[in-house]
Design a protein around this motif. Structure first.
Motif, short mmCIF file in Angstrom:
data_model
loop_
_atom_site.label_atom_id
_atom_site.label_comp_id
_atom_site.label_asym_id
_atom_site.label_seq_id
_atom_site.Cartn_x
_atom_site.Cartn_y
_atom_site.Cartn_z
N VAL A 196 -20.53 -27.89 0.23
CA VAL A 196 -20.60 -27.46 -1.16
C VAL A 196 -20.25 -25.98 -1.22
CG1 VAL A 196 -22.04 -27.23 -3.22
CG2 VAL A 196 -22.38 -29.18 -1.66
N LEU A 197 -19.13 -25.67 -1.80
CA LEU A 197 -18.71 -24.28 -1.93
C LEU A 197 -19.42 -23.64 -3.12
CD1 LEU A 197 -16.66 -21.99 -1.06
CD2 LEU A 197 -15.23 -22.83 -2.95
N THR A 198 -19.93 -22.42 -2.93
CA THR A 198 -20.51 -21.69 -4.05
C THR A 198 -19.51 -20.66 -4.55
OG1 THR A 198 -21.56 -20.02 -2.61
CG2 THR A 198 -22.85 -21.99 -3.16
N VAL A 199 -19.46 -20.51 -5.86
CA VAL A 199 -18.60 -19.52 -6.49
C VAL A 199 -19.48 -18.67 -7.40
CG1 VAL A 199 -16.62 -21.09 -6.42
CG2 VAL A 199 -18.03 -20.97 -8.48
N PRO A 200 -19.06 -17.46 -7.74
CA PRO A 200 -19.89 -16.59 -8.59
C PRO A 200 -20.18 -17.24 -9.94
CG PRO A 200 -18.16 -15.32 -7.53
CD PRO A 200 -17.85 -16.75 -7.26
N GLY A 201 -21.46 -17.27 -10.30
CA GLY A 201 -21.86 -17.83 -11.58
C GLY A 201 -21.83 -16.77 -12.67
N HIS A 202 -22.49 -17.09 -13.77
CA HIS A 202 -22.51 -16.16 -14.92
C HIS A 202 -23.88 -16.21 -15.58
CE1 HIS A 202 -21.40 -14.20 -18.67
NE2 HIS A 202 -20.24 -13.85 -18.11
N SER A 203 -24.39 -15.06 -15.98
CA SER A 203 -25.72 -15.00 -16.59
C SER A 203 -25.81 -15.80 -17.88
CB SER A 203 -26.13 -13.54 -16.83
OG SER A 203 -25.17 -12.90 -17.66
N ALA A 204 -24.69 -15.97 -18.57
CA ALA A 204 -24.70 -16.71 -19.83
C ALA A 204 -24.82 -18.22 -19.63
CB ALA A 204 -23.44 -16.40 -20.64
N ALA A 205 -24.69 -18.68 -18.40
CA ALA A 205 -24.76 -20.12 -18.12
C ALA A 205 -26.19 -20.58 -17.86
CB ALA A 205 -23.87 -20.46 -16.93
N GLU A 218 -30.17 -18.05 -29.35
CA GLU A 218 -29.85 -17.67 -30.74
C GLU A 218 -29.37 -16.22 -30.79
OE1 GLU A 218 -29.48 -19.39 -33.31
OE2 GLU A 218 -30.69 -21.20 -33.16
N LEU A 219 -29.99 -15.37 -30.03
CA LEU A 219 -29.55 -13.97 -29.97
C LEU A 219 -28.13 -13.88 -29.43
CD1 LEU A 219 -32.78 -12.19 -28.63
CD2 LEU A 219 -31.81 -12.04 -30.95
N LEU A 220 -27.85 -14.66 -28.39
CA LEU A 220 -26.52 -14.66 -27.80
C LEU A 220 -25.50 -15.23 -28.76
CD1 LEU A 220 -25.00 -13.96 -25.22
CD2 LEU A 220 -25.49 -16.25 -24.35
N ALA A 221 -25.88 -16.27 -29.49
CA ALA A 221 -24.97 -16.86 -30.48
C ALA A 221 -24.65 -15.86 -31.58
CB ALA A 221 -25.58 -18.12 -31.07
N GLY A 222 -25.67 -15.12 -32.02
CA GLY A 222 -25.44 -14.13 -33.05
C GLY A 222 -24.51 -13.03 -32.60
N ARG A 223 -24.59 -12.66 -31.34
CA ARG A 223 -23.69 -11.63 -30.81
C ARG A 223 -22.27 -12.14 -30.67
NH1 ARG A 223 -23.73 -10.24 -24.57
NH2 ARG A 223 -22.44 -12.11 -24.71
N ASP A 224 -22.13 -13.37 -30.16
CA ASP A 224 -20.80 -13.92 -29.91
C ASP A 224 -20.11 -14.36 -31.19
OD1 ASP A 224 -21.26 -13.47 -27.27
OD2 ASP A 224 -21.58 -15.57 -26.73
N ASP A 225 -20.89 -14.89 -32.15
CA ASP A 225 -20.31 -15.43 -33.37
C ASP A 225 -20.23 -14.40 -34.50
OD1 ASP A 225 -20.28 -17.76 -31.95
OD2 ASP A 225 -22.04 -18.61 -32.93
#
Length: 226
Positions: A196-205, A218-225
């Motif tokens: 199983v290869l690991t690749v860099p993830g993301h905090s938003a996931a 909801e805070l993240l949605a408000g920032r992105d949208d």
């Protein structure tokens, strides 16, 4: 190489589940759109864990999706749909899973996972790896305790990682039995001696499974949208 995209649309804890809205949009819809945004697929299979296909199809109205039961026998037909029409929610017949080169598994509970994560894990499998999964370093201090709750040891966290989705697996190694739990699929594959290869993830996931997670989403949605 052909890619089959699957989003696990399961229940959560309490009132948070795949149909919970974040920024006015169901989490399952955001997760489906993330996979479609890669350009790798033009159809997404919704793996219905809670047996509510009608509700899922209504939520994803206008998106090229279809549903499958999470029962293992129902997953044997997971595959891209022949003649799938953009903007519809029904296919014209499944192609067997064995025809897939790569199975891309994602959780609806991770609605902000960047499309780039899906692209990265699929690329890894296309490059010859058996399975690829995004990870983040474990930053919290972890303690090993005994049955009485007493601290016994502090594991070295330098080699520990937190797994995320979407993950990708070579089609002939995909085990439908564990599709409802993508990260369990990765664990079992590794435990059986698979790579199983690991690749860099993301905090938003991060997974949205609690009321606290939902507030953050909801805070993240408000920032992105916004």
């Amino acid at each position: 190489m052909n890619v089959i995209a699957v989003v696990v649309a399961g229940g959560g804890r309490g009132e948070v589940d795949a149909l919970t809205t974040v920024g006015g949009e169901p989490m399952v819809v955001r997760s489906v759109r993330s996979l479609l945004a890669t350009g790798l697929v033009d159809h997404v299979v919704l793996l219905d864990v809670d047996v509510r296909p009608d509700a899922l199809m209504r939520a994803c109205s206008g998106l090229p999706v279809s549903t499958r039961s999470a029962l293992a026998h129902a997953l044997s037909g997971i595959g891209p749909h022949v003649g799938q029409r953009a903007g519809t929610t029904a296919g014209d017949g499944p192609v067997t899973a064995g025809s897939a080169d790569v199975v891309l598994l994602h959780e609806a509970a991770r609605p902000f996972a960047p499309a780039a994560l899906a692209t990265t894990v699929v690329t890894a499998v296309r490059d010859g790896h058996e399975m690829a999964v995004p990870v983040l370093p474990l930053v919290d201090t972890v303690k090993q305790v005994d049955a009485a709750g007493l601290v016994q040891a502090t594991p070295d966290r330098s080699g520990l990682r937190v797994l995320q989705t979407p993950l990708a697996v070579r089609g002939d190694l995909f085990d439908p039995l564990f599709a409802p739990e993508p990260l369990e699929l990765a664990r079992r594959h590794a435990a059986a001696g698979g790579a199983v290869l690991t690749v860099p993830g993301h905090s938003a996931a991060f997974p949205v499974r609690s009321a606290w997670d939902l507030e953050l989403a909801e805070l993240l949605a408000g920032r992105d949208d916004g």
